[in-house]
Design a protein around this motif. Structure first.
Motif, short mmCIF file in Angstrom:
data_model
loop_
_atom_site.label_atom_id
_atom_site.label_comp_id
_atom_site.label_asym_id
_atom_site.label_seq_id
_atom_site.Cartn_x
_atom_site.Cartn_y
_atom_site.Cartn_z
N ASP A 151 2.62 -5.41 1.25
CA ASP A 151 2.49 -4.10 1.87
C ASP A 151 1.47 -4.19 2.99
OD1 ASP A 151 2.94 -1.47 2.35
OD2 ASP A 151 2.24 -0.72 0.41
N ASN A 153 -1.63 -3.21 5.51
CA ASN A 153 -2.96 -2.62 5.35
C ASN A 153 -3.23 -1.60 6.45
OD1 ASN A 153 -3.75 -4.21 3.12
ND2 ASN A 153 -4.34 -5.90 4.46
N ASP A 230 6.83 -2.48 3.86
CA ASP A 230 6.98 -2.73 2.43
C ASP A 230 8.04 -3.81 2.22
OD1 ASP A 230 6.90 -2.59 -0.29
OD2 ASP A 230 7.99 -0.71 -0.46
N ARG A 270 -1.47 -7.03 2.42
CA ARG A 270 -1.93 -7.39 1.08
C ARG A 270 -0.70 -7.73 0.24
NH1 ARG A 270 -2.26 -1.93 1.74
NH2 ARG A 270 -1.12 -0.58 0.28
N HIS A 290 3.43 -4.50 -7.54
CA HIS A 290 2.93 -3.46 -6.64
C HIS A 290 1.50 -3.06 -7.02
CE1 HIS A 290 2.88 0.09 -4.06
NE2 HIS A 290 2.49 0.79 -5.10
N GLU A 291 1.24 -2.90 -8.32
CA GLU A 291 -0.10 -2.51 -8.78
C GLU A 291 -1.12 -3.58 -8.42
OE1 GLU A 291 0.51 -1.84 -12.90
OE2 GLU A 291 1.17 0.25 -12.65
N GLU A 294 -2.07 -3.12 -4.83
CA GLU A 294 -3.01 -2.01 -4.68
C GLU A 294 -4.40 -2.39 -5.19
OE1 GLU A 294 -2.22 1.04 -3.09
OE2 GLU A 294 -0.65 -0.40 -2.55
N LYS A 297 -6.17 -4.39 -2.57
CA LYS A 297 -6.72 -3.50 -1.53
C LYS A 297 -8.02 -2.86 -2.01
CE LYS A 297 -5.62 0.80 0.93
NZ LYS A 297 -4.59 1.86 1.11
N LYS A 298 -8.04 -2.40 -3.24
CA LYS A 298 -9.22 -1.72 -3.78
C LYS A 298 -10.41 -2.68 -3.91
CE LYS A 298 -10.82 0.59 -8.01
NZ LYS A 298 -10.40 1.04 -9.36
#
Length: 398
Positions: A151, A153, A230, A270, A290-291, A294, A297-298
Motif C-alpha cells: 500500500d 504511504n 493497493d 509499505r 493488510h494488518e 498497517e 506504518k504505525k
C-alpha cells in the motif's frame, strides 16, 4: 446539466442487469465550477478543480451510505437455509446465496484475466495454490505460500500537495499505473527467462473435466489486486524476498506536468507479508497481510530512524492463530527484547539485508538462530534483529 438525471438513470439501469446488480456502485454527477476552454480531454480535466472532485466524492459517499446494505432476492421466498458463506442471505444456489455465487463466479473470471501475464501468450500464470507452491524436491519450500500486500504511504497527502486540478490527478494516476505495469512486465521477463527452472515454473494441473487439455509450464506468481496504490500478489515463499527486493529497488517517481511546470513526485510504500501453508484460509491470511502493512506504518512513526518503505512480516509455521493483538503476539516471540520497529525490514535495503543475513548464517547455525534465548540476552538491538530475520527467512533466502 439538464440531461444529468436521465444519463444517471440509464447508467444505474445498466448496472442493475446481470451479475452487476450484486455490486455496490455509486454513480453521481456534478456541474463543475470552472470554465471549459476547449473540448479536448486535457482541457476538460484542467477545468475540474480538486474542490469539484471532492464534491463528487462526497456525493458518491453519501449515496453509498444511504443505500441498503443487503438485498434479499424475491426468488428466495421459499428458501429457509442461510448461505454458508455470509450466514444471512438465503441459500438459493446450493449452499450459497445468489449474491455470493455470482460474486464468486465473476471473481474467478476476473482473477484469471488479472492474473494473466500480459507479455507473452505462451506464458501463463499459475491458477491454483498447488501450482504456485508445489516443490517436492525441497521439503522446506514445498507448499509454502507468500501473500504480499503493498500500500502507498501518505498518497492522499501527496496528491493534495502535487495535484491542483483534474489533469494533474489524471497524470498522477496514469503515471502510477504505468510504473506498476512496468514493474510487472520487468518481473515477468526476468523470472520467465528459462522455462525449465522449477524455481520459477511448475507444471500446470490440467482440468480434469477437459479430456483434451494439455499440460504446460506456468509461472509461479499471481496478482490479485492492482487498484490505485493497493497491490496484492501471491508467490511461493522462496520467491517472496526476491519479489520485494525487485519492487523496492524500482524508482517509484511520478511526473506531473502542471500549469507551473513539471514536478517529479517520489512515492514510497509499505508492505505486509505472510508466509504460510498453501492450504491456510486465504481470506484470513490476506487480512493479516493488510494488518501487518498497517502495523508497519504505525511502528515506523515511532522509530528512532524512520523507515521510508517499511515491511512487516509473519512466517507461520503451520496454521498459527495470532489473534486480534498482533503487536503483543510479535513481541511475545522475541520475549519483549526487540523493539517493534527493529522487527521491520526496510524495502530499499533488502539487498544489503540479505547479504548481512548470508554472512550471519555462517556464524549462527540454524539450531541456534531458531532458539531466541541463545542470542536475545547479550546481543545489541541490531544484532538481535538480524538474528531474528535470519531465523525466519533462512529456509527461503540464505
Amino acid at each position: 446539466p439538464a440531461r444529468m438525471p436521465s444519463i444517471l438513470a440509464d447508467i444505474r439501469s445498466e448496472l442493475g442487469r446481470g451479475d452487476l446488480k450484486h455490486l455496490t456502485v455509486g454513480v453521481q454527477a456534478i456541474e463543475i465550477q470552472g470554465n471549459v476552454r476547449s473540448s479536448d480531454d486535457s482541457s476538460v480535466r484542467r477545468s475540474i478543480s480538486m474542490h469539484d472532485l471532492a464534491r463528487l466524492q462526497a456525493a458518491i459517499r453519501y449515496e453509498q451510505m444511504s443505500a441498503p446494505s443487503i438485498a434479499i432476492p424475491s426468488t428466495a421466498q421459499d428458501c429457509y437455509l442461510p448461505c454458508e458463506k455470509d450466514g444471512f442471505r438465503p441459500a438459493v444456489r446450493g449452499k450459497l446465496s445468489e449474491s455470493v455465487y455470482c460474486r464468486r463466479e465473476w471473481g474467478k473470471r476476473f482473477r484469471r484475466r488479472v492474473a494473466g501475464i500480459g507479455t507473452d501468450a505462451e506464458i501463463q500464470a499459475a491458477r491454483t495454490f498447488e501450482e504456485l507452491t508445489n516443490y517436492p524436491e525441497n521439503p522446506l519450500w514445498h507448499h509454502r505460500l507468500a501473500v504480499i500486500s503493498i500500500d502507498g504511504n501518505h498518497f492522499g497527502e501527496t496528491i493534495r500537495e502535487s495535484c491542483k486540478d483534474g489533469e494533474d490527478l489524471w497524470q498522477f494516476s496514469k503515471g502510477l499505473t504505468d510504473l506498476r505495469d512496468h514493474f510487472w512486465q520487468q518481473l515477468i521477463g526476468d523470472w520467465s527467462a528459462d522455462h525449465t527452472l522449477s524455481r520459477y515454473f511448475s507444471d500446470e494441473i490440467p482440468d480434469q473435466a477437459d479430456k483434451n487439455s494439455s499440460t504446460m509450464r506456468v509461472l509461479r506468481v499471481q496478482r490479485l489486486v492492482t487498484a490505485g496504490d493497493d497491490f496484492v500478489y501471491l508467490a511461493p515463499a522462496w520467491l517472496a524476498w526476491d519479489f520485494l527486493e525487485r519492487f523496492f529497488a524500482k524508482p517509484w517517481v511520478v511526473s506531473v506536468l502542471s500549469r507551473t511546470g513539471e514536478r517529479a513526485v517520489p512515492l514510497t510504500f509499505r508492505a505486509g507479508v505472510v508466509i504460510c501453508h498453501h492450504n491456510a484460509p486465504i481470506h484470513r491470511v490476506r487480512i493479516l497481510a493488510h494488518e501487518l502493512g498497517e502495523l508497519a506504518k504505525k511502528e515506523t512513526l515511532g522509530a528512532a530512524k524512520s523507515l521510508a518503505n517499511p515491511i512487516a512480516y509473519e512466517v507461520l509455521k503451520s496454521f498459527d492463530l495470532i489473534g486480534p493483538r498482533l503487536e503483543e503476539y510479535r513481541q511475545s516471540r522475541v520475549r519483549n527484547r526487540i523493539p517493534g520497529p527493529a522487527l521491520l525490514l526496510e524495502g530499499a535495503e533488502l539487498k544489503n539485508t540479505r547479504q548481512r543475513l548470508e554472512g550471519l548464517s555462517e556464524e549462527l547455525p540454524s539450531s541456534r538462530a531458531k532458539d531466541p534465548d541463545r542470542w536475545l540476552a547479550t546481543w545489541s538491538h541490531q544484532e538481535k534483529a538480524n538474528a531474528f530475520h535470519l531465523s525466519q527467512w533462512r529456509d527461503f533466502v540464505v
